[in-house]
Scaffold this active site. Sequence first.
Site, PDB file in Angstrom:
ATOM      1  N   HIS A   7       0.834  -1.204   0.000  1.00 36.91           N
ATOM      2  CA  HIS A   7       0.000   0.000   0.000  1.00 36.91           C
ATOM      3  C   HIS A   7       0.874   1.262   0.000  1.00 36.91           C
ATOM      4  CE1 HIS A   7      -3.016  -2.872   1.418  1.00 36.91           C
ATOM      5  NE2 HIS A   7      -3.945  -1.960   1.171  1.00 36.91           N
ATOM      6  N   ASN A  66       8.114  -4.657   3.108  1.00 39.74           N
ATOM      7  CA  ASN A  66       6.723  -4.264   3.302  1.00 39.74           C
ATOM      8  C   ASN A  66       6.246  -4.531   4.719  1.00 39.74           C
ATOM      9  OD1 ASN A  66       3.968  -3.553   2.668  1.00 39.74           O
ATOM     10  ND2 ASN A  66       3.541  -5.736   2.478  1.00 39.74           N
TER      11      ASN A  66
END
Length: 477
Positions: free
Chosen positions: A296, A326
């Site tokens: 994201h 991440n």
Amino acid sequence: MSPRIPTRVSTPRPTLANAAVPTSAPANTAVPAGADAPAANVVAPTGGSWKRSATKEVAISDLQQKFGWTEESWQGRLLQAADEGADGSRSANGQVSAAELESYLSAPTDAQFLTSTALQQQRAALDAKLQGGAQAASVDSFDSPWQQSVAKRADLLGGNGDGQLSADELTAYINASKANQAKGTGTAANTQWVPDQQMAAFQSRVAEVAGEVDPLQGVGGSGATPGLNLVKEYSRTLMDTDKNVPTFVSYLLSAADVKETPADVSRLDSTFVRDPELKGGVVDADYNNTGFDRGHMKPAEDSPTQAAMNESHLMSNIAPQHGNHNQQVWRTLERGVSEMIKETGGKAYIVTGNLYLDDKGKPLPPESLQTTGSKDDRRIAVPTHNFKTVLLELPNGNLSMFAYMVPNKAEGPSKKDDILPLLQESRVPVDQIEGLLGQDLYAQLPKGVQEKLEKDTSAAGVFQQQSLYESATLLRN
């Protein structure tokens, strides 16, 4: 580069009160809005980070036609309310500016629309009235007309209409407003909650049509990175359709939104989907068996509503990230920024995106980009670095700015003792990222303020122990 984030902190964790009002701040940590020559020791301004122009108006009919807003929609009703509440000759002239929207929402006397900031202010005002053990406060006892208006509505729509407001009645009214169920007529017409994040994107649309610079939209120079501008309900995206990856995503995150987010907002109820604005865009399955996470840009956890959560799962908000990067490094940074905003009680304009650089920090030519994806006609470029820039505005109006440019490495660290040095090394001045993008990311600020904030990294983050991660929870003043 000389990083300014200590990995060990021996000083006590600052409180909100002493965080918001610096007395001897680093040169770029607290800068008053509009100052052309910021001083090291500053007095908190009264007007926020910049001034929008009330003269940058646009016809409400033009906005309705462009964005498909009807007069009955909440957007159409909000535009009308802001127009009617404007000052002087601009009142009810059929036009509206982002400044008029901002002014109306800061003191919504008719209480048709309440932002998260307004809800927090109303809660605080009632708490002050109930100090000493009182169970309720007169709806006419609040200091400002708009707070009296909200109190009366809460008593009627969430309570028993006895002219007294209790904490339970206010909570019931706020919950009903969030569910669009605070229904009334006449002077107690329907009330709708509009999160600060959603309102920032709404104002950004108005500002763009009116030709006004806005903190959610960068201003490109002669070497600006090309892309497709996508304006969402809670964010903006500059999409690189050749790389199938967003160049950057910008949004507002406020402490008020964090505190007002309903408990039932959950990423478990959202799924990754193709952005409907991109007919040939990436789909969730394009990441299958690639070895990359769906990273994201605007974090899912920064979503004040389920609709915002769903929006964060559009594939136009996603870039390929290595697993440890991440799930550990980037997650630490995301949580740190969110916690910092919550603890200071401020709000931040955040820009998060992707860069493709060689080992000397220069942009890679197209033929040297690593790509992934399950479809040959829909290859996804793999960024070498992810960046995040943050313009933080404290409750007293003082500003801080900082940025990170973090390598997207397959062998990224997973232990906090290794993550912190990497983040230290990743601190960069904002103007370095702007130079790589060819974009002025915070063009709404006066030039003197930009010069002071964007050229160094002296705004220091404090890392605190929290759960499995060390989070950057506060900017030291």
